[in-house]
Design a protein around this motif. Sequence first.
Motif, PDB file in Angstrom:
ATOM      1  N   ASN A 252       0.524 -13.341  42.086  1.00 26.76           N
ATOM      2  CA  ASN A 252       0.127 -12.146  41.617  1.00 26.76           C
ATOM      3  C   ASN A 252       1.308 -11.271  41.050  1.00 26.76           C
ATOM      4  O   ASN A 252       2.367 -11.397  41.194  1.00 26.76           O
ATOM      5  CB  ASN A 252      -0.369 -11.323  42.945  1.00 26.76           C
ATOM      6  CG  ASN A 252      -1.618 -12.043  43.558  1.00 26.76           C
ATOM      7  OD1 ASN A 252      -2.331 -12.627  42.906  1.00 26.76           O
ATOM      8  ND2 ASN A 252      -1.592 -11.941  44.921  1.00 26.76           N
TER       9      ASN A 252
ATOM     10  N   ASN B 188      -7.770  -7.527  32.206  1.00 26.59           N
ATOM     11  CA  ASN B 188      -6.553  -7.535  32.550  1.00 26.59           C
ATOM     12  C   ASN B 188      -5.528  -7.392  31.265  1.00 26.59           C
ATOM     13  O   ASN B 188      -4.446  -8.055  31.350  1.00 26.59           O
ATOM     14  CB  ASN B 188      -6.317  -8.852  33.092  1.00 26.59           C
ATOM     15  CG  ASN B 188      -6.959  -8.895  34.556  1.00 26.59           C
ATOM     16  OD1 ASN B 188      -6.538  -8.277  35.295  1.00 26.59           O
ATOM     17  ND2 ASN B 188      -7.936  -9.848  34.709  1.00 26.59           N
TER      18      ASN B 188
ATOM     19  N   ARG C  78      -4.140 -13.694  40.990  1.00 26.07           N
ATOM     20  CA  ARG C  78      -5.511 -13.539  41.906  1.00 26.07           C
ATOM     21  C   ARG C  78      -5.791 -12.262  41.913  1.00 26.07           C
ATOM     22  O   ARG C  78      -6.882 -11.602  42.096  1.00 26.07           O
ATOM     23  CB  ARG C  78      -5.374 -14.225  42.986  1.00 26.07           C
ATOM     24  CG  ARG C  78      -5.399 -15.744  42.968  1.00 26.07           C
ATOM     25  CD  ARG C  78      -6.883 -16.285  42.649  1.00 26.07           C
ATOM     26  NE  ARG C  78      -6.811 -17.793  42.523  1.00 26.07           N
ATOM     27  CZ  ARG C  78      -7.951 -18.348  41.904  1.00 26.07           C
ATOM     28  NH1 ARG C  78      -9.179 -17.765  41.740  1.00 26.07           N
ATOM     29  NH2 ARG C  78      -7.867 -19.808  41.873  1.00 26.07           N
ATOM     30  N   ASN C  79      -4.700 -11.151  42.034  1.00 27.08           N
ATOM     31  CA  ASN C  79      -5.069  -9.711  42.153  1.00 27.08           C
ATOM     32  C   ASN C  79      -5.399  -8.977  40.596  1.00 27.08           C
ATOM     33  O   ASN C  79      -5.660  -7.802  40.910  1.00 27.08           O
ATOM     34  CB  ASN C  79      -3.704  -9.064  42.841  1.00 27.08           C
ATOM     35  CG  ASN C  79      -2.595  -8.834  41.610  1.00 27.08           C
ATOM     36  OD1 ASN C  79      -2.456 -10.121  40.719  1.00 27.08           O
ATOM     37  ND2 ASN C  79      -1.656  -8.076  41.944  1.00 27.08           N
TER      38      ASN C  79
ATOM     39  N   PRO D  42      -1.670 -18.601  44.709  1.00 29.86           N
ATOM     40  CA  PRO D  42      -1.591 -17.344  43.662  1.00 29.86           C
ATOM     41  C   PRO D  42      -0.299 -17.183  43.080  1.00 29.86           C
ATOM     42  O   PRO D  42       0.750 -17.245  43.812  1.00 29.86           O
ATOM     43  CB  PRO D  42      -1.999 -16.187  44.545  1.00 29.86           C
ATOM     44  CG  PRO D  42      -1.596 -16.662  45.938  1.00 29.86           C
ATOM     45  CD  PRO D  42      -1.817 -18.176  45.882  1.00 29.86           C
TER      46      PRO D  42
END
Length: 542
Positions: A352, A479, A320-321, A350
């Motif tokens: 992360n 990402n 999620r980050n 999450p």
Amino acid sequence: MDRRHFLNTAGAVAAGAALVPHVTHAAEPADVTDPTTAAAQPPAFAFEEATAAGLLARMQAGTLTSSTLTAAYLARIAAIDAAGPRLRSVIEVNPDAMAMARERDAERRAGRVRGPLHGLPVLVKDNLDTADRMQTTAGSLALVGTPAPRDATVVAKLREAGAVLLGKTNLSEWANFRSTRSTSGWSGRGGQTRHPYVLDRNPCGSSSGTGTAIAANLAVVGIGTETDGSIICPSAICGLVGLKPTVGLVSRAGIIPISASQDTAGPMTRTVADAALVLQVIRGADARDAATADAARHTDDYLAALDPNALRGARIGVARNMAGFHPAVDAAFDRALAVMRKAGATIIDPCNVPTVGKYDAAELEVLLYEFKDGLAAYLASRGDTVAHHTLAELMAYNTANAGSEMPWFGQELFEQAAAKGPLTDTAYREALATCRRLSRDEGLDALFREHQLAAVVAPSNGPSWPTDWINGDRYSGGNASVAAVAGYPSLTVPMAYVQELPLGVSFIGLAYSETQLLALGYAFEQQTRVRRPPRFRPTMAG
């Protein structure tokens, strides 16, 4: 590489067409005055969205020849790349492509099939050496002259597998490692590559030409290269499957380098199965690249491992980050996660990656050092086929030819790299150690171990931005970095569209986990079948 935000931040800290080979200059009026010119829709293309397996089956059955297929792709390039929408994704077509195709046809008739790509037209990025009549220039006019004396190992493997080398694709000049203010898809030699879905948008990353060309059905499959984002970003932003392999699985010999610790070549295709096929051909150990010493131990059959049920029971971590950069992207990502969950995946959300972004300054330091060192070795390997053999000489050429090489942005990264010392410098060694610790030990390795993951997933990209030569890229999120810095594999698969603009989802794994990533991506692809061909809209309002 993708000219990400860290280049601006860390760079500031560090600094304080015919069917024949063609060369175009970005300063020509056609490149700078008509970025949104509307063009009539090109005629229907008989091989639109064709897959490697489908075309090979037709050739095996005798209902299609490589000559017919190659001629069709060459005509398609002439109609919509050099003319029509003027995509400018192919910097040069191979003058020997038809001869190669006829030879492959003769070999097939004689019962000799070289390998799994026999007779299929392939495009490769213009930073891979080809020992033929094509140039290898990284998009720079400074390297135009005599072709390379030897194939890059990837190119040699394509030839051995029977591929027809259709041509070279345009790229962000010097793989987007020249300026902190660059515009992705632009090179002095090739001009500006356009986004195939919306022409005034940017195709992203340095493998922009391959992304646009394969999305626009200008070849069956293509080869891109990545240092940080240049396979993943243009693949995702152009609606493709793109695989950045583990560093060391695919040889870099004969590829104009940026970084010994991060560079790799990989497939850019319209389907996961085609990416698996191409990777199977190009991977392997190579005495010319010491990083591939362990590649022979990773000889999985990627195609055989493709399983539409591969998500069942797979533990998928949700970073999620590594999301949150656009609401439409987040909504599409949540829908993609629902598909994975319905297909039987265990979703850890999450999950992360704790070190994201903490390695940015160290990464730039590593790239600057490795670029200076690797480029010198590459230019020496070209001998008298290039006129310039040092970074200083290239910078002098750019300055003397600023009208064609630097009409929009400069060479700040060249200048920063030129100021670096040898790879024995403490600053380089410490930066490299920092990158490995944060991306591997305290990053992906720790996360996968804690949660027993098959993959981490995150949105691959934000919606493409309008191309802007004055201000440069307005990067909208992505990402690629954590896998790039770690040297680990990542796979992007089409996820959704924001109006006409494609989005991808990334499956990120540990070293040499390509088999698992391809299987997971294939299962997601079969559940969703998102990809659709581009319509070459002139602008979002058009």
